[in-house]
Design an enzyme around this catalytic site. Structure first.
Site, short mmCIF file in Angstrom:
data_model
loop_
_atom_site.label_atom_id
_atom_site.label_comp_id
_atom_site.label_asym_id
_atom_site.label_seq_id
_atom_site.Cartn_x
_atom_site.Cartn_y
_atom_site.Cartn_z
N TRP A 64 49.92 63.64 -10.26
CA TRP A 64 49.87 62.69 -9.14
C TRP A 64 50.96 63.17 -8.20
O TRP A 64 52.14 63.04 -8.50
CB TRP A 64 50.15 61.28 -9.67
CG TRP A 64 49.94 60.17 -8.70
CD1 TRP A 64 48.76 59.52 -8.43
CD2 TRP A 64 50.95 59.51 -7.91
NE1 TRP A 64 48.99 58.52 -7.52
CE2 TRP A 64 50.30 58.50 -7.18
CE3 TRP A 64 52.32 59.69 -7.75
CZ2 TRP A 64 50.99 57.65 -6.31
CZ3 TRP A 64 53.00 58.85 -6.87
CH2 TRP A 64 52.34 57.85 -6.17
N ARG A 83 45.30 56.76 -15.38
CA ARG A 83 46.65 56.61 -14.84
C ARG A 83 46.72 56.96 -13.36
O ARG A 83 47.68 56.63 -12.69
CB ARG A 83 47.63 57.52 -15.60
CG ARG A 83 47.82 57.12 -17.04
CD ARG A 83 48.54 58.21 -17.81
NE ARG A 83 49.91 58.37 -17.39
CZ ARG A 83 50.96 57.91 -18.05
NH1 ARG A 83 50.78 57.24 -19.17
NH2 ARG A 83 52.18 58.12 -17.62
N ASN A 89 56.17 65.00 -15.97
CA ASN A 89 56.00 63.72 -15.26
C ASN A 89 57.38 63.30 -14.79
O ASN A 89 58.34 63.37 -15.56
CB ASN A 89 55.50 62.62 -16.21
CG ASN A 89 54.10 62.88 -16.70
OD1 ASN A 89 53.45 63.82 -16.28
ND2 ASN A 89 53.64 62.03 -17.61
N GLY A 90 57.47 62.80 -13.56
CA GLY A 90 58.77 62.34 -13.06
C GLY A 90 59.18 63.13 -11.84
O GLY A 90 58.35 63.82 -11.22
N GLU A 97 43.20 47.23 -2.99
CA GLU A 97 43.50 48.43 -3.78
C GLU A 97 42.25 49.18 -4.23
O GLU A 97 42.30 50.39 -4.39
CB GLU A 97 44.43 48.12 -4.95
CG GLU A 97 43.87 47.23 -6.01
CD GLU A 97 44.89 46.90 -7.09
OE1 GLU A 97 45.76 47.73 -7.39
OE2 GLU A 97 44.80 45.80 -7.65
N CYS A 104 51.26 60.81 -13.29
CA CYS A 104 50.91 62.02 -14.04
C CYS A 104 50.72 61.72 -15.53
O CYS A 104 51.27 60.74 -16.04
CB CYS A 104 52.01 63.06 -13.92
SG CYS A 104 52.58 63.35 -12.26
N HIS A 149 50.99 29.44 11.78
CA HIS A 149 52.22 30.04 12.32
C HIS A 149 52.00 31.51 12.69
O HIS A 149 52.97 32.26 12.79
CB HIS A 149 53.36 29.90 11.32
CG HIS A 149 53.69 28.47 11.02
ND1 HIS A 149 54.29 27.63 11.94
CD2 HIS A 149 53.45 27.72 9.92
CE1 HIS A 149 54.43 26.43 11.41
NE2 HIS A 149 53.92 26.45 10.18
N GLU A 186 46.95 37.62 -5.04
CA GLU A 186 46.34 38.50 -6.04
C GLU A 186 44.92 38.89 -5.63
O GLU A 186 44.52 40.04 -5.78
CB GLU A 186 46.36 37.79 -7.41
CG GLU A 186 45.70 38.52 -8.55
CD GLU A 186 46.30 39.90 -8.88
OE1 GLU A 186 47.34 40.26 -8.30
OE2 GLU A 186 45.69 40.62 -9.67
N LYS A 213 48.10 53.98 -12.49
CA LYS A 213 48.16 52.81 -13.37
C LYS A 213 49.59 52.43 -13.68
O LYS A 213 49.94 51.26 -13.72
CB LYS A 213 47.38 53.11 -14.65
CG LYS A 213 47.33 51.97 -15.64
CD LYS A 213 46.57 50.79 -15.06
CE LYS A 213 46.62 49.56 -15.95
NZ LYS A 213 46.30 48.35 -15.18
N LYS A 246 43.72 42.73 -5.01
CA LYS A 246 42.60 43.34 -5.74
C LYS A 246 41.63 43.99 -4.75
O LYS A 246 41.17 45.09 -4.95
CB LYS A 246 41.83 42.30 -6.57
CG LYS A 246 42.47 41.80 -7.82
CD LYS A 246 42.59 42.81 -8.94
CE LYS A 246 43.85 43.59 -8.90
NZ LYS A 246 45.04 43.06 -9.47
C1 F6R Z 1 47.62 45.95 -9.21
C2 F6R Z 1 48.47 46.60 -10.17
C3 F6R Z 1 49.88 46.86 -9.80
C4 F6R Z 1 50.79 46.57 -11.00
C5 F6R Z 1 52.23 47.00 -10.70
C6 F6R Z 1 53.16 46.67 -11.83
O1 F6R Z 1 46.33 45.78 -9.70
O2 F6R Z 1 48.05 46.95 -11.23
O3 F6R Z 1 50.27 46.11 -8.70
O4 F6R Z 1 50.73 45.21 -11.30
O5 F6R Z 1 52.26 48.38 -10.46
O6 F6R Z 1 52.75 47.29 -13.01
P1 F6R Z 1 53.28 46.82 -14.41
O7 F6R Z 1 52.76 45.45 -14.64
O8 F6R Z 1 52.73 47.81 -15.38
O9 F6R Z 1 54.76 46.84 -14.35
#
Ligand code: F6R
Length: 610
Positions: free
Chosen positions: A74, A27, A100-101, A490, A2, A506, A483, A605, A487
């Site tokens: 959110w 976000r 938020n929260g 997501e 949020c 395995h 990674e 985000k 990517k």
């Molecule tokens: C993936 C992504 C998330 C963040 C994770 C941690 O693209 O962005 O997996 O890496 O939520 O976020 P931070 O680094 O802000 O603690």
């Protein structure tokens, strides 16, 4: 997650609030709403879906106000619809709250308020706040006092902004676990969940800490605890400017940020890498050379992409600094009873500096006596402020929900840390010089990869419609496989798995047939021959192979269906290069499938809930 924005001043608040909400879109959210103070009343408008839907709903010219609050939601409690969107109001419609929260004891509070005759209209936890504040206002308290009294009864996390039609031009904000920032300009003040909606208006900000409130009005602002003890908070200058949080001609923030990487990696090293001496200088660690030499063990705490960067850090620090390292999911660490003995340093990696699991894990480690060092991007964020020291990665604002430039900057700073700790231990001058020179050359090599961006297009056309992908790598390229898979899933919603290449036999090998694209990260390093053998195993089962390989490696073409080349570098720095084609692949596949890259479904985000 949020987002909150609030404004008081001389200007019309509506365009400022709507623009602020747009700057918070990155976000992640599912509905939006605003409440403005107008002619002694509150006008509230809400809409499920995008901010532009809300914008349409407020275009009727009826809102002419100079103060108000706004929110992107959110969903956690209750469906993402118009009714559950914030702001939420009390029974009289005189008080509006954005939050938020999560209010953890909302069930108990709601039952008590229902018994007292309050009427609830939403399924949210937030609505209890509006009614609790109403209850205290009815006892004769001013809004600020009523908000404090309500919050003292609340368990959980919050960043809130509250307005009342009885106190025009006053906005009360408070935080516990969810960030809140006050923006200070000439005769106008802002409240927001991060600086993005503020920097276009002012760079002067005050960061609230947990348990604190701020009251803004056109006459000024003041800060206090939720028990109303006044506190003087320093005003900070934000370094980011508006240009850095705009798309700069790119279609999406993610693509812009992929292309930012030559510059962002350079910025992460600026003033820190001493190439001629094979050394690095990291001023913010707040540790003496003796304390650094005394580090016996490092625990890295992080989530998601930052956790992947942590794995690469583990390999680097163990190989070159000879310090034992464990990498933990922050969410797991905080609920076990981990051993944190003397000599253990905790390295906390977080782009946002606000991820709740990471923050809570850091607090737990510090409670057990560990020194916590933060590797954080967002200046002034909670992890940065609560850690004992650390290093800002200086990647610049990362708006794209899928993390790209923060990852390469995190790995870069981990390499600098490896130089610092390694040179204090067994790393020779010669090895230090090699690492420093190789690091210095990385931005130019990323540029070279980006110039060949179009190489990815053919792969996107051929495999963009597949439902499953496997990513395989060994050693330093194993976290890159994780990674790359993250990517893809997501932002394109394709199922993708990252695996250590040798583990394939395995179990996952059972998945391989002509419908399974397998991405091998097989740059030239000690594991190269082994990875080539794994590639043959996939080929024998008709799997389709996309290889990330080192420039000049023609042999790989005999086994792979497609090859994306990256320049050569030291093995430990290879992830900084091999991840770039994988970021581009994920981006282009997502665009090809019509996915909203900058606002992927269900994602946020900054993950500030558990
Ligand atoms: C993936 C992504 C998330 C963040 C994770 C941690 O693209 O962005 O997996 O890496 O939520 O976020 P931070 O680094 O802000 O603690």
């Amino acid at each position: 997650m949020c987002g909150i924005v609030g404004y008081v001043g001389n200007r019309s608040c509506l365009p400022i609030l709507i623009e602020g909400l747009k700057r918070l879109e990155y976000r992640g959210y599912d509905s939006a709403g605003i409440a403005v103070q107008q002619n002694g009343a509150l006008l509230v408008r809400k809409a499920a879906g995008k901010v532009r839907v809300l914008e349409e709903r407020v275009k009727d010219g009826k809102i002419v106000a100079h103060s108000g609050i706004a929110h992107t939601r959110w969903a956690t409690h209750g469906a993402p619809n118009d009714i559950n969107a914030h702001p939420h109001t009390d029974c009289s419609g005189k008080i509006a709250v954005v939050h938020n929260g999560i209010i953890e004891n909302y069930g108990v509070l709601k039952s008590a308020l229902l018994a007292e005759g309050h009427k609830f209209v939403t399924e949210t936890d937030t609505e209890v706040l509006a009614h609790l504040i109403e209850k205290h206002v009815k006892r004769g308290l001013k809004l600020e006092q009523a908000v404090g009294a309500a919050l003292r009864a609340v368990e959980g996390t919050y960043g809130i902004a509250v307005v009342s039609s009885d106190e025009p031009g006053v906005i009360v904000g408070a935080r516990n676990g969810s960030p809140l920032v006050v923006g200070v300009a000439d005769g106008e003040y802002f409240l927001a969940s991060d600086v993005a909606p503020i920097v276009g208006h002012t760079r002067q900000v005050v960061y609230l800490d947990d348990g604190e409130m701020a009251v803004i009005s056109p006459d000024g602002f003041h800060t206090a605890t939720i028990n109303h003890q006044p506190i003087d908070k320093p005003v900070h200058e934000v370094e980011w400017d508006l240009g850095q949080i705009e798309k700069g001609g790119y279609d999406h923030f993610m693509l812009k940020e992929i292309h930012d990487q030559p510059a962002s990696v350079r910025d992460s090293m600026r003033g820190r890498l001493i190439v001629d001496e094979g050394l690095a200088r990291l001023g913010g660690l707040n540790m003496t050379p003796e304390q650094m030499r005394d580090i016996k063990r490092i625990i890295i705490l992080a989530c998601g992409t930052s956790w992947h960067a942590g794995l690469i850090g583990e390999y680097m620090l163990e190989e070159h600094a000879r310090i034992p390292v464990e990498v933990e999911y922050a969410s797991e660490f905080r609920y076990r009873n981990p051993i944190v003995d003397q000599g253990t340093v905790v390295l906390v990696i977080s782009q946002s500096g606000e991820t709740l699991d990471t923050l809570a894990a850091m607090r737990e480690a510090r409670r057990k006596g560990a020194r916590a060092l933060g590797l954080v991007n967002v200046v002034g964020s909670t992890i940065a402020r609560e850690s004992d020291g650390g290093v800002y990665i200086h990647a610049g604002p990362e708006i794209g929900v899928a993390s790209t430039k923060a990852f390469t900057s995190q790995v870069t700073v981990l390499a600098l840390l490896t130089l610092v700790l390694g040179r204090q231990r067994e790393m020779s001058v010669e090895d230090g010089l090699l690492l420093a020179r190789a690091l210095d050359a990385i931005p130019g090599k990323i540029e070279r990869i980006l110039q060949r961006e179009a190489d990815v297009d053919k792969i996107v056309q051929l495999y963009g419609g597949h439902d499953n992908f496997l990513y395989l790598g060994r050693g330093y390229n194993f976290p890159v496989a994780l990674e790359g898979a993250l990517k893809l899933k997501e932002i394109s919603y394709i199922h993708a798995e990252g695996y250590p290449a040798a583990e394939m036999k395995h179990g996952p090998i059972a998945l391989i047939d002509e419908n399974m694209p397998v991405v091998f990260i097989c740059t030239r390093d000690a594991a190269y021959d082994k990875v080539m053998s794994n590639m043959s195993e996939v080929r024998a089962r008709k799997g389709r192979i996309i290889a990330i390989a080192t420039e000049g490696d023609d042999a790989v073409k005999e086994r792979a269906d497609h090859v994306l080349y990256v320049p050569d570098t030291l093995t430990c720095l290879q992830p900084l290069l091999s991840v770039i084609p994988l970021q581009l692949l994920a981006y282009k596949v997502a665009v090809n499938r019509g996915c909203d890259v900058d606002q992927p479904r269900n994602l946020a985000k900054s993950v500030t809930v558990e």
